[in-house]
Design an enzyme around this catalytic site. Structure first.
Site, PDB file in Angstrom:
ATOM      1  N   LYS A   1       0.843  -1.188   0.000  1.00 51.38           N
ATOM      2  CA  LYS A   1       0.000   0.000   0.000  1.00 51.38           C
ATOM      3  C   LYS A   1       0.882   1.242   0.000  1.00 51.38           C
ATOM      4  O   LYS A   1       2.006   1.153   0.499  1.00 51.38           O
ATOM      5  CB  LYS A   1      -0.966   0.033   1.179  1.00 51.38           C
TER       6      LYS A   1
ATOM      7  N   TYR B   1      -4.383   4.211   6.312  1.00 53.23           N
ATOM      8  CA  TYR B   1      -4.918   3.258   7.299  1.00 53.23           C
ATOM      9  C   TYR B   1      -6.247   3.763   7.881  1.00 53.23           C
ATOM     10  O   TYR B   1      -7.147   2.970   8.156  1.00 53.23           O
ATOM     11  CB  TYR B   1      -3.917   3.020   8.436  1.00 53.23           C
TER      12      TYR B   1
HETATM   13  P1  NAD Z   1      12.406   1.618   2.626  1.00 53.77           P
HETATM   14  O1  NAD Z   1      12.930   2.943   2.263  1.00 53.77           O
HETATM   15  O2  NAD Z   1      12.867   1.003   3.894  1.00 53.77           O
HETATM   16  O3  NAD Z   1      12.675   0.571   1.450  1.00 53.77           O
HETATM   17  C1  NAD Z   1      12.496   0.903   0.102  1.00 53.77           C
HETATM   18  C2  NAD Z   1      13.429   0.060  -0.730  1.00 53.77           C
HETATM   19  O4  NAD Z   1      13.278   0.434  -2.099  1.00 53.77           O
HETATM   20  C3  NAD Z   1      14.902   0.265  -0.368  1.00 53.77           C
HETATM   21  O5  NAD Z   1      15.518  -0.988  -0.256  1.00 53.77           O
HETATM   22  C4  NAD Z   1      15.463   1.033  -1.560  1.00 53.77           C
HETATM   23  O6  NAD Z   1      16.806   0.725  -1.809  1.00 53.77           O
HETATM   24  C5  NAD Z   1      14.572   0.532  -2.681  1.00 53.77           C
HETATM   25  N1  NAD Z   1      14.530   1.398  -3.850  1.00 53.77           N
HETATM   26  C6  NAD Z   1      14.546   0.965  -5.127  1.00 53.77           C
HETATM   27  N2  NAD Z   1      14.521   1.974  -5.980  1.00 53.77           N
HETATM   28  C7  NAD Z   1      14.478   3.088  -5.243  1.00 53.77           C
HETATM   29  C8  NAD Z   1      14.457   4.467  -5.577  1.00 53.77           C
HETATM   30  N3  NAD Z   1      14.433   4.903  -6.842  1.00 53.77           N
HETATM   31  N4  NAD Z   1      14.428   5.345  -4.570  1.00 53.77           N
HETATM   32  C9  NAD Z   1      14.411   4.945  -3.287  1.00 53.77           C
HETATM   33  N5  NAD Z   1      14.445   3.645  -2.913  1.00 53.77           N
HETATM   34  C10 NAD Z   1      14.482   2.730  -3.881  1.00 53.77           C
HETATM   35  O7  NAD Z   1      10.809   1.754   2.624  1.00 53.77           O
HETATM   36  P2  NAD Z   1       9.772   0.771   3.297  1.00 53.77           P
HETATM   37  O8  NAD Z   1       9.368   1.333   4.600  1.00 53.77           O
HETATM   38  O9  NAD Z   1      10.248  -0.604   3.251  1.00 53.77           O
HETATM   39  O10 NAD Z   1       8.504   0.959   2.311  1.00 53.77           O
HETATM   40  C11 NAD Z   1       8.427   0.295   1.072  1.00 53.77           C
HETATM   41  C12 NAD Z   1       6.954   0.146   0.691  1.00 53.77           C
HETATM   42  O11 NAD Z   1       6.317  -0.649   1.676  1.00 53.77           O
HETATM   43  C13 NAD Z   1       6.192   1.459   0.628  1.00 53.77           C
HETATM   44  O12 NAD Z   1       5.264   1.421  -0.430  1.00 53.77           O
HETATM   45  C14 NAD Z   1       5.456   1.524   1.944  1.00 53.77           C
HETATM   46  O13 NAD Z   1       4.234   2.244   1.868  1.00 53.77           O
HETATM   47  C15 NAD Z   1       5.197   0.056   2.212  1.00 53.77           C
HETATM   48  N6  NAD Z   1       5.125  -0.246   3.662  1.00 53.77           N
HETATM   49  C16 NAD Z   1       4.045  -0.931   4.098  1.00 53.77           C
HETATM   50  C17 NAD Z   1       3.931  -1.215   5.449  1.00 53.77           C
HETATM   51  C18 NAD Z   1       2.757  -2.010   5.952  1.00 53.77           C
HETATM   52  O14 NAD Z   1       2.608  -2.128   7.159  1.00 53.77           O
HETATM   53  N7  NAD Z   1       1.948  -2.571   5.056  1.00 53.77           N
HETATM   54  C19 NAD Z   1       4.908  -0.787   6.344  1.00 53.77           C
HETATM   55  C20 NAD Z   1       6.026  -0.104   5.846  1.00 53.77           C
HETATM   56  C21 NAD Z   1       6.098   0.174   4.498  1.00 53.77           C
END
Ligand code: NAD
Length: 366
Positions: free
Chosen positions: A130, A214
């Site tokens: 999401k 949420y």
């Molecule tokens: P994060 O920043 O920790 O991870 C993102 C990943 O994408 C990194 O490993 C990064 O290297 C990679 N990436 C690839 N191309 C990129 C670019 N061009 N720019 C930046 N990063 C790039 O983020 P996250 O917290 O893991 O979130 C990722 C997704 O998961 C988001 O869509 C977020 O909304 C979702 N999320 C959902 C929940 C949930 O509870 N459902 C919780 C956290 C995050």
């Protein structure tokens, strides 16, 4: 892996032999559905990947990352061979890997559509985090790509697999505290500077896309119907360096066809995680409502307030979510949080932004 190849899923590579209960015979159990994780960031590595261990029908088989050191580290940790580790440059080669049934996109929001559509075109089922994407048009393109490829599409709305949220939905639908009159839902956290969430080209928006969703999603699943109108107010201090390109606070009121009103908050500068369903005879309260663990429910009915506790669940919400899509693939059914669910949220989010910028109530077109 197309839906039609169920035979391969049931007996193909990696099938496990288990005792059939008949002495001297063994039958092949369905092999677990193989997931490739795209984007080895915080959520993927801390919440999703460790929870395959609790899955009955899903297993981690491949990794996709732009960082070779992460592929090395997590590949070694989870026993993923070099043949099943991909970069973004050779991502489309997942097509040739029959161990991969599902691609789980855990990238920054604006990359969800592209990587989901490429997964579908490679013949893979899609799990996408999401928000599903950053516009209604992108959501529609994702749904069309999966429809054309004959693959399933599910959005990572994990709370739908969390027992207290499931109970809250059930109680609200059965009018346990009387027919619902109001819903309140609040989600927010004070965001730290210097991350993609604050960069509109990557995030598609501010608190609403990330955490306010949420509140919106809960209002929709607790009401059990789709809102027809929204009125939103935004407050963002543009002198705060965190909020140069994205919004901070939003409040919005959703009007539902049955007359339910939902009042919701979304914030990047204050901490919230709660909702309340208010009926004619009391309320169902959850705080915290949607964290990774530790949900807490109280119910007021006919003037008496009491906590409601559930026995520990054998499967947490993450494993429940991963297994759900696997079961949908095995049984050829539609996920309870399909692309249509992600699209419905984006429709409302676009209306929320329009309402806030135009200072008026906006009708939501289904
Ligand atoms: P994060 O920043 O920790 O991870 C993102 C990943 O994408 C990194 O490993 C990064 O290297 C990679 N990436 C690839 N191309 C990129 C670019 N061009 N720019 C930046 N990063 C790039 O983020 P996250 O917290 O893991 O979130 C990722 C997704 O998961 C988001 O869509 C977020 O909304 C979702 N999320 C959902 C929940 C949930 O509870 N459902 C919780 C956290 C995050």
């Amino acid at each position: 892996m197309l839906i039609g190849s169920r035979r391969e899923i049931l007996g193909g590579i990696g099938a496990l032999a288990i005792g059939s209960g008949v002495p001297g015979r063994a039958v092949a159990a369905p092999r677990k559905i193989g997931y490739a994780i795209v984007g080895l960031g915080s959520y993927a590595t801390r919440q999703i990947m460790p929870n395959f261990a609790g899955c009955e029908h899903a297993r981690l088989v491949a990794l996709v990352s732009g960082t070779p050191a992460k592929l090395e580290q997590y590949g070694a940790e989870y026993g993923i061979p070099a043949t099943h580790r991909y970069s973004y440059a050779n991502y489309d080669r997942i097509r040739d890997n029959s161990d991969i049934d599902v691609v789980y996109v855990v990238l920054p929001n604006s990359l969800h559509a592209e990587y989901s559509i490429r997964a579908a075109r490679a013949g893979k089922h899609v799990m996408c985090e999401k928000p599903m994407a950053i516009s209604v048009a992108e959501c529609e393109a994702m749904i069309a790509a999966c429809r054309e490829a004959g693959t399933k599409l599910m959005i990572g709305y994990r709370s739908r697999f969390e027992p207290y949220n499931r109970l809250a939905i059930d109680l609200a639908r059965r009018a346990h505290v009387g027919p619902t009159r109001f819903i309140t839902a609040e989600h927010g956290f004070p965001i730290k500077p210097g991350q993609w969430r604050l960069d509109r080209p990557l995030s598609g928006g501010g608190s609403m896309m990330d955490i306010g969703i949420y509140s919106l999603n809960a209002a929709r699943y607790l009401a059990g119907e789709e809102p027809v109108e929204v009125t939103a107010v935004e407050t963002t201090d543009r002198s705060d360096p965190r909020f140069k390109t994205v919004e901070d606070r939003l409040s919005f009121v959703l009007r539902f066809p049955s007359g339910i009103q939902a009042t919701c908050l979304s914030s990047y500068s204050s901490a919230h995680n709660s909702y309340r369903v208010i009926g004619t005879q009391g309320w169902i309260d959850m705080e915290p409502a949607t964290p990774y663990e530790g949900q807490s429910m109280r119910i007021r009915k006919d003037g008496v307030v009491a906590p409601r506790t559930l026995p520990a669940s054998p499967k947490n919400q993450f494993a429940g979510q991963l297994d759900h899509l696997a079961e949908c693939i095995i049984g050829n059914t539609t996920p309870i949080v399909s692309g249509a669910e992600g699209l419905a949220d984006l429709r409302v989010i676009e209306a929320i932004y329009r309402s806030a910028s135009e200072h008026r109530a906006v009708t939501i077109n289904a």
